[in-house]
Design a protein around this motif. Structure first.
Motif, mmCIF file in Angstrom:
data_model
loop_
_atom_site.group_PDB
_atom_site.id
_atom_site.type_symbol
_atom_site.label_atom_id
_atom_site.label_comp_id
_atom_site.label_asym_id
_atom_site.label_seq_id
_atom_site.Cartn_x
_atom_site.Cartn_y
_atom_site.Cartn_z
ATOM 1 N N MET A 1 0.849 -1.155 0.000
ATOM 2 C CA MET A 1 0.000 0.000 0.000
ATOM 3 C C MET A 1 0.903 1.228 0.000
ATOM 4 O O MET A 1 1.882 1.277 0.749
ATOM 5 C CB MET A 1 -0.876 -0.038 1.257
ATOM 6 N N SER A 2 0.546 2.219 -0.838
ATOM 7 C CA SER A 2 1.359 3.434 -0.883
ATOM 8 C C SER A 2 0.520 4.629 -1.321
ATOM 9 O O SER A 2 -0.484 4.483 -2.009
ATOM 10 C CB SER A 2 2.546 3.253 -1.834
ATOM 11 N N ILE A 3 0.973 5.795 -0.903
ATOM 12 C CA ILE A 3 0.321 7.050 -1.294
ATOM 13 C C ILE A 3 0.787 7.407 -2.696
ATOM 14 O O ILE A 3 1.981 7.415 -2.974
ATOM 15 C CB ILE A 3 0.708 8.185 -0.321
ATOM 16 N N GLU A 4 -0.155 7.691 -3.578
ATOM 17 C CA GLU A 4 0.194 8.131 -4.931
ATOM 18 C C GLU A 4 0.153 9.645 -5.047
ATOM 19 O O GLU A 4 0.978 10.234 -5.728
ATOM 20 C CB GLU A 4 -0.729 7.490 -5.961
ATOM 21 N N SER A 5 -0.826 10.276 -4.405
ATOM 22 C CA SER A 5 -0.906 11.738 -4.471
ATOM 23 C C SER A 5 -1.797 12.251 -3.355
ATOM 24 O O SER A 5 -2.521 11.482 -2.717
ATOM 25 C CB SER A 5 -1.455 12.194 -5.826
ATOM 26 N N VAL A 26 -4.606 6.457 -2.682
ATOM 27 C CA VAL A 26 -3.771 5.367 -2.174
ATOM 28 C C VAL A 26 -3.853 4.180 -3.126
ATOM 29 O O VAL A 26 -4.939 3.784 -3.548
ATOM 30 C CB VAL A 26 -4.243 4.930 -0.764
ATOM 31 N N ARG A 27 -2.689 3.658 -3.486
ATOM 32 C CA ARG A 27 -2.625 2.442 -4.311
ATOM 33 C C ARG A 27 -2.538 1.249 -3.370
ATOM 34 O O ARG A 27 -1.700 1.206 -2.472
ATOM 35 C CB ARG A 27 -1.426 2.463 -5.242
ATOM 36 N N ILE A 28 -3.411 0.267 -3.618
ATOM 37 C CA ILE A 28 -3.461 -0.932 -2.781
ATOM 38 C C ILE A 28 -3.243 -2.143 -3.674
ATOM 39 O O ILE A 28 -3.981 -2.346 -4.633
ATOM 40 C CB ILE A 28 -4.831 -1.059 -2.076
ATOM 41 N N TYR A 35 -5.531 -1.820 -6.807
ATOM 42 C CA TYR A 35 -6.735 -1.019 -6.614
ATOM 43 C C TYR A 35 -6.323 0.380 -6.172
ATOM 44 O O TYR A 35 -5.194 0.600 -5.738
ATOM 45 C CB TYR A 35 -7.633 -1.629 -5.533
ATOM 46 N N HIS A 36 -7.260 1.304 -6.262
ATOM 47 C CA HIS A 36 -7.035 2.653 -5.762
ATOM 48 C C HIS A 36 -8.180 3.029 -4.834
ATOM 49 O O HIS A 36 -9.332 2.671 -5.099
ATOM 50 C CB HIS A 36 -6.949 3.668 -6.912
#
Length: 101
Positions: A1-5, A26-28, A35-36
């Motif tokens: 999981m990470s923050i995209e913007s 968030v990209r999961i 997923y977003h």
């Protein structure tokens, strides 16, 4: 999981008021798929100036929220409107608003 913007702005709440916050994308990666999820992280009324400026803390609170949802059985393919309140971190000193030192 990470923050995209993230988009910092003031957001309307159901009661008609406007509150500062960040809309995080968030990209999961879950089950071999990507997923977003968009999470609106609104500042709690008593959030300190330091908390309001600490984007890293706000992003981590957002990731922790989604992680807790995933652990409780939520699947990222389920479309939900995510809104959280971000308050001061545990143990943060609470100074009265009238103290300038």
């Amino acid at each position: 999981m990470s923050i995209e913007s993230g988009l910092a702005a003031h957001f309307k709440t159901p009661d008609g008021c406007s509150r500062p916050g960040v809309s995080w994308l968030v990209r999961i990666e879950h089950g071999g798929h990507t997923y977003h999820a968009r999470v609106k992280a609104l500042m709690a009324n008593d959030a300190s100036r330091a908390t309001r400026r600490d984007e890293s803390y706000q992003a981590n609170a957002t990731l922790q929220y989604l992680s807790t949802l995933l652990d409780s059985g939520w699947h990222p393919a389920q479309d939900l409107e995510h809104t959280i309140d971000v308050g001061n971190p545990p143990g943060a000193p609470m100074l009265p608003w009238w103290k300038f030192w």
